[in-house]
Scaffold this motif. Structure first.
Motif, PDB file in Angstrom:
ATOM      1  N   ARG A 130     -81.628  78.669 -76.523  1.00 26.55           N
ATOM      2  CA  ARG A 130     -81.527  77.589 -75.559  1.00 26.55           C
ATOM      3  C   ARG A 130     -80.058  77.443 -75.191  1.00 26.55           C
ATOM      4  NH1 ARG A 130     -86.029  76.316 -72.834  1.00 26.55           N
ATOM      5  NH2 ARG A 130     -87.834  76.297 -74.226  1.00 26.55           N
ATOM      6  N   HIS A 131     -79.657  78.091 -74.093  1.00 27.23           N
ATOM      7  CA  HIS A 131     -78.253  78.107 -73.729  1.00 27.23           C
ATOM      8  C   HIS A 131     -77.732  76.716 -73.395  1.00 27.23           C
ATOM      9  CE1 HIS A 131     -79.232  82.481 -72.392  1.00 27.23           C
ATOM     10  NE2 HIS A 131     -78.994  82.411 -73.679  1.00 27.23           N
ATOM     11  N   THR A 132     -78.545  75.913 -72.695  1.00 30.62           N
ATOM     12  CA  THR A 132     -78.110  74.566 -72.345  1.00 30.62           C
ATOM     13  C   THR A 132     -77.821  73.757 -73.602  1.00 30.62           C
ATOM     14  OG1 THR A 132     -79.360  74.558 -70.276  1.00 30.62           O
ATOM     15  CG2 THR A 132     -78.771  72.408 -71.209  1.00 30.62           C
ATOM     16  N   LEU A 133     -78.729  73.799 -74.554  1.00 30.64           N
ATOM     17  CA  LEU A 133     -78.553  73.047 -75.794  1.00 30.64           C
ATOM     18  C   LEU A 133     -77.304  73.497 -76.545  1.00 30.64           C
ATOM     19  CD1 LEU A 133     -79.561  71.033 -77.935  1.00 30.64           C
ATOM     20  CD2 LEU A 133     -80.930  72.887 -78.902  1.00 30.64           C
ATOM     21  N   SER A 134     -77.142  74.790 -76.735  1.00 33.98           N
ATOM     22  CA  SER A 134     -75.978  75.285 -77.488  1.00 33.98           C
ATOM     23  C   SER A 134     -74.675  74.968 -76.768  1.00 33.98           C
ATOM     24  CB  SER A 134     -76.110  76.796 -77.732  1.00 33.98           C
ATOM     25  OG  SER A 134     -76.161  77.514 -76.511  1.00 33.98           O
ATOM     26  N   ASN A 135     -74.689  75.027 -75.437  1.00 29.78           N
ATOM     27  CA  ASN A 135     -73.480  74.699 -74.675  1.00 29.78           C
ATOM     28  C   ASN A 135     -73.102  73.233 -74.824  1.00 29.78           C
ATOM     29  OD1 ASN A 135     -73.460  77.319 -73.785  1.00 29.78           O
ATOM     30  ND2 ASN A 135     -74.121  76.868 -71.702  1.00 29.78           N
ATOM     31  N   ILE A 136     -74.098  72.356 -74.737  1.00 29.08           N
ATOM     32  CA  ILE A 136     -73.826  70.920 -74.864  1.00 29.08           C
ATOM     33  C   ILE A 136     -73.295  70.593 -76.254  1.00 29.08           C
ATOM     34  CG2 ILE A 136     -74.888  68.627 -74.929  1.00 29.08           C
ATOM     35  CD1 ILE A 136     -76.791  69.588 -72.727  1.00 29.08           C
ATOM     36  N   LEU A 137     -73.917  71.179 -77.280  1.00 33.49           N
ATOM     37  CA  LEU A 137     -73.498  70.885 -78.645  1.00 33.49           C
ATOM     38  C   LEU A 137     -72.104  71.443 -78.946  1.00 33.49           C
ATOM     39  CD1 LEU A 137     -76.815  71.484 -80.655  1.00 33.49           C
ATOM     40  CD2 LEU A 137     -75.858  69.333 -79.794  1.00 33.49           C
ATOM     41  N   SER A 138     -71.755  72.560 -78.334  1.00 33.65           N
ATOM     42  CA  SER A 138     -70.458  73.180 -78.636  1.00 33.65           C
ATOM     43  C   SER A 138     -69.309  72.577 -77.829  1.00 33.65           C
ATOM     44  CB  SER A 138     -70.519  74.692 -78.390  1.00 33.65           C
ATOM     45  OG  SER A 138     -70.793  74.971 -77.029  1.00 33.65           O
ATOM     46  N   THR A 139     -69.577  72.173 -76.584  1.00 31.19           N
ATOM     47  CA  THR A 139     -68.492  71.649 -75.740  1.00 31.19           C
ATOM     48  C   THR A 139     -68.518  70.127 -75.620  1.00 31.19           C
ATOM     49  OG1 THR A 139     -69.734  71.743 -73.655  1.00 31.19           O
ATOM     50  CG2 THR A 139     -68.606  73.758 -74.373  1.00 31.19           C
ATOM     51  N   GLY A 140     -69.696  69.522 -75.793  1.00 30.00           N
ATOM     52  CA  GLY A 140     -69.799  68.074 -75.710  1.00 30.00           C
ATOM     53  C   GLY A 140     -69.859  67.520 -74.297  1.00 30.00           C
ATOM     54  N   HIS A 141     -69.986  68.391 -73.294  1.00 35.38           N
ATOM     55  CA  HIS A 141     -70.027  67.935 -71.907  1.00 35.38           C
ATOM     56  C   HIS A 141     -71.081  68.695 -71.111  1.00 35.38           C
ATOM     57  CE1 HIS A 141     -66.004  66.581 -73.184  1.00 35.38           C
ATOM     58  NE2 HIS A 141     -66.159  65.623 -72.287  1.00 35.38           N
ATOM     59  N   TYR A 142     -71.649  68.018 -70.112  1.00 31.13           N
ATOM     60  CA  TYR A 142     -72.633  68.651 -69.223  1.00 31.13           C
ATOM     61  C   TYR A 142     -72.779  67.807 -67.970  1.00 31.13           C
ATOM     62  CZ  TYR A 142     -75.754  65.222 -71.488  1.00 31.13           C
ATOM     63  OH  TYR A 142     -76.314  64.064 -71.991  1.00 31.13           O
ATOM     64  N   THR A 143     -73.479  68.337 -66.980  1.00 24.58           N
ATOM     65  CA  THR A 143     -73.657  67.613 -65.717  1.00 24.58           C
ATOM     66  C   THR A 143     -75.137  67.518 -65.361  1.00 24.58           C
ATOM     67  OG1 THR A 143     -73.554  69.558 -64.250  1.00 24.58           O
ATOM     68  CG2 THR A 143     -71.459  68.550 -64.915  1.00 24.58           C
ATOM     69  N   LEU A 144     -75.467  66.483 -64.604  1.00 27.94           N
ATOM     70  CA  LEU A 144     -76.808  66.325 -64.043  1.00 27.94           C
ATOM     71  C   LEU A 144     -76.662  66.292 -62.528  1.00 27.94           C
ATOM     72  CD1 LEU A 144     -78.305  63.548 -66.370  1.00 27.94           C
ATOM     73  CD2 LEU A 144     -78.646  66.025 -66.520  1.00 27.94           C
ATOM     74  N   ASN A 145     -77.444  67.135 -61.854  1.00 31.28           N
ATOM     75  CA  ASN A 145     -77.308  67.300 -60.413  1.00 31.28           C
ATOM     76  C   ASN A 145     -78.665  67.152 -59.737  1.00 31.28           C
ATOM     77  OD1 ASN A 145     -74.365  68.760 -60.300  1.00 31.28           O
ATOM     78  ND2 ASN A 145     -75.521  69.488 -62.075  1.00 31.28           N
ATOM     79  N   HIS A 146     -78.741  66.249 -58.754  1.00 34.02           N
ATOM     80  CA  HIS A 146     -79.988  66.072 -58.016  1.00 34.02           C
ATOM     81  C   HIS A 146     -80.305  67.325 -57.210  1.00 34.02           C
ATOM     82  CE1 HIS A 146     -80.721  61.508 -58.192  1.00 34.02           C
ATOM     83  NE2 HIS A 146     -79.811  61.800 -59.114  1.00 34.02           N
ATOM     84  N   THR A 159     -69.095  74.107 -58.905  1.00 35.02           N
ATOM     85  CA  THR A 159     -67.833  73.480 -58.559  1.00 35.02           C
ATOM     86  C   THR A 159     -67.428  72.559 -59.693  1.00 35.02           C
ATOM     87  OG1 THR A 159     -66.665  72.248 -56.828  1.00 35.02           O
ATOM     88  CG2 THR A 159     -68.879  71.491 -57.388  1.00 35.02           C
ATOM     89  N   TYR A 160     -66.150  72.209 -59.744  1.00 31.77           N
ATOM     90  CA  TYR A 160     -65.637  71.318 -60.785  1.00 31.77           C
ATOM     91  C   TYR A 160     -65.013  70.099 -60.112  1.00 31.77           C
ATOM     92  CZ  TYR A 160     -66.422  75.104 -64.074  1.00 31.77           C
ATOM     93  OH  TYR A 160     -67.017  76.081 -64.840  1.00 31.77           O
ATOM     94  N   LEU A 161     -65.216  68.925 -60.715  1.00 34.84           N
ATOM     95  CA  LEU A 161     -64.736  67.674 -60.142  1.00 34.84           C
ATOM     96  C   LEU A 161     -63.814  66.943 -61.107  1.00 34.84           C
ATOM     97  CD1 LEU A 161     -68.144  66.318 -58.750  1.00 34.84           C
ATOM     98  CD2 LEU A 161     -66.399  67.592 -57.482  1.00 34.84           C
ATOM     99  N   SER A 162     -62.670  66.523 -60.628  1.00 35.75           N
ATOM    100  CA  SER A 162     -61.745  65.658 -61.383  1.00 35.75           C
ATOM    101  C   SER A 162     -61.485  66.144 -62.803  1.00 35.75           C
ATOM    102  CB  SER A 162     -62.308  64.225 -61.420  1.00 35.75           C
ATOM    103  OG  SER A 162     -62.473  63.721 -60.125  1.00 35.75           O
ATOM    104  N   ASP A 163     -61.298  67.432 -62.960  1.00 37.17           N
ATOM    105  CA  ASP A 163     -60.992  68.034 -64.260  1.00 37.17           C
ATOM    106  C   ASP A 163     -62.101  67.835 -65.287  1.00 37.17           C
ATOM    107  OD1 ASP A 163     -58.460  68.919 -63.385  1.00 37.17           O
ATOM    108  OD2 ASP A 163     -57.586  66.951 -63.811  1.00 37.17           O
ATOM    109  N   PHE A 164     -63.315  67.494 -64.840  1.00 34.64           N
ATOM    110  CA  PHE A 164     -64.422  67.368 -65.791  1.00 34.64           C
ATOM    111  C   PHE A 164     -64.776  68.757 -66.300  1.00 34.64           C
ATOM    112  CE2 PHE A 164     -68.770  66.745 -67.230  1.00 34.64           C
ATOM    113  CZ  PHE A 164     -68.652  65.547 -67.930  1.00 34.64           C
ATOM    114  N   PRO A 165     -64.924  68.934 -67.639  1.00 31.89           N
ATOM    115  CA  PRO A 165     -65.047  70.273 -68.229  1.00 31.89           C
ATOM    116  C   PRO A 165     -66.451  70.863 -68.236  1.00 31.89           C
ATOM    117  CG  PRO A 165     -64.948  68.642 -69.970  1.00 31.89           C
ATOM    118  CD  PRO A 165     -64.785  67.886 -68.673  1.00 31.89           C
ATOM    119  N   ALA A 166     -67.212  70.666 -67.177  1.00 27.03           N
ATOM    120  CA  ALA A 166     -68.529  71.282 -67.047  1.00 27.03           C
ATOM    121  C   ALA A 166     -68.810  71.457 -65.564  1.00 27.03           C
ATOM    122  CB  ALA A 166     -69.611  70.423 -67.716  1.00 27.03           C
ATOM    123  N   PRO A 167     -69.564  72.466 -65.189  1.00 29.90           N
ATOM    124  CA  PRO A 167     -69.775  72.762 -63.771  1.00 29.90           C
ATOM    125  C   PRO A 167     -70.830  71.875 -63.113  1.00 29.90           C
ATOM    126  CG  PRO A 167     -70.934  74.364 -65.117  1.00 29.90           C
ATOM    127  CD  PRO A 167     -70.174  73.491 -66.072  1.00 29.90           C
TER     128      PRO A 167
END
Length: 213
Positions: A70-86, A117-125
């Motif tokens: 589960r790439h999403t899960l492992s990415n969130i747990l390792s980096t602590g950041h993610y995005t939600l996009n409509h 894209t990246y917004l305001s230096d937020f560390p997730a796409p």
């Protein structure tokens, strides 16, 4: 027709999954953007997202277990950041394509044709095509023993949206934005606003309201 618990248990696995995922009706269809510690980006459409609180602003996300990674899960747990996009109406097919099981080194952004894209230096796409985007920081993770699903709780750190969908009273009119809802594992619908009502009280009947943007 009455379908009981025993009937559900006897259903073929994929049939049961489609049935249970669609019987509750429309759910948010959101693209979850993340990346691993080496910069590989990931994008996955999910409908198990729910409001958890407004102060602080918390969003819950359920990620189901799987024999595959589960790439999403492992990415969130390792980096602590993610995005939600409509998801916009025009991008439904591309959004659905992100549910395919691509290898870690292949980004679903590129595979689906959606742009990151990246917004305001937020560390997730974020998804460039989305008109409502949220950046979240992981604040709690729980493994639910009842079915081994993962509960991800994130605090909203950033929201970007078009000014014309935000009303004077804080209501976000996602219907005017043609935001897509999921009505199962592979079915999508456009949200249509019917009406809004005043706050319900025991001594009066709710009145329809119309707050200007």
């Amino acid at each position: 027709m009455i379908i009981r618990q025993d009937d559900i248990a006897k259903m073929e696995k994929r049939y049961r999954g489609r049935f249970i995922n669609s019987v509750l009706g429309a759910k948010p269809a959101l693209l979850v953007g993340s990346q691993d510690l080496t910069g590989n980006t990931n994008l996955a459409i999910m409908s198990s997202v729910f409001h958890l609180g407004a102060s602080p602003a918390l969003i819950g996300l359920i990620i189901r277990p799987s024999e595959s990674a589960r790439h999403t899960l492992s990415n969130i747990l390792s980096t602590g950041h993610y995005t939600l996009n409509h998801v916009n109406r025009i991008d439904i097919a591309a959004a659905h394509q992100t549910s395919a099981r691509y290898p870690t080194e292949q980004s679903e952004f590129a595979a689906s044709g959606l742009s990151q894209t990246y917004l305001s230096d937020f560390p997730a796409p974020f998804v460039a095509q989305s008109t409502i985007r949220l950046g979240l920081k992981l604040v709690e993770h729980q493994l639910l023993s009842i079915n081994n699903t993962h509960l991800i709780i994130g605090e909203i750190k950033l929201i970007e949206l078009a000014e014309d969908v935000l009303g004077e009273d804080g209501f976000v009119d996602i219907a005017s934005n043609e935001t897509i809802a999921a009505t199962g594992l592979d079915s999508y619908a456009v949200i249509e606003k019917v009406m809004r009502f005043s706050y319900a009280k025991t001594d009066s009947w709710p009145q329809e309201i119309n707050v200007e943007k």
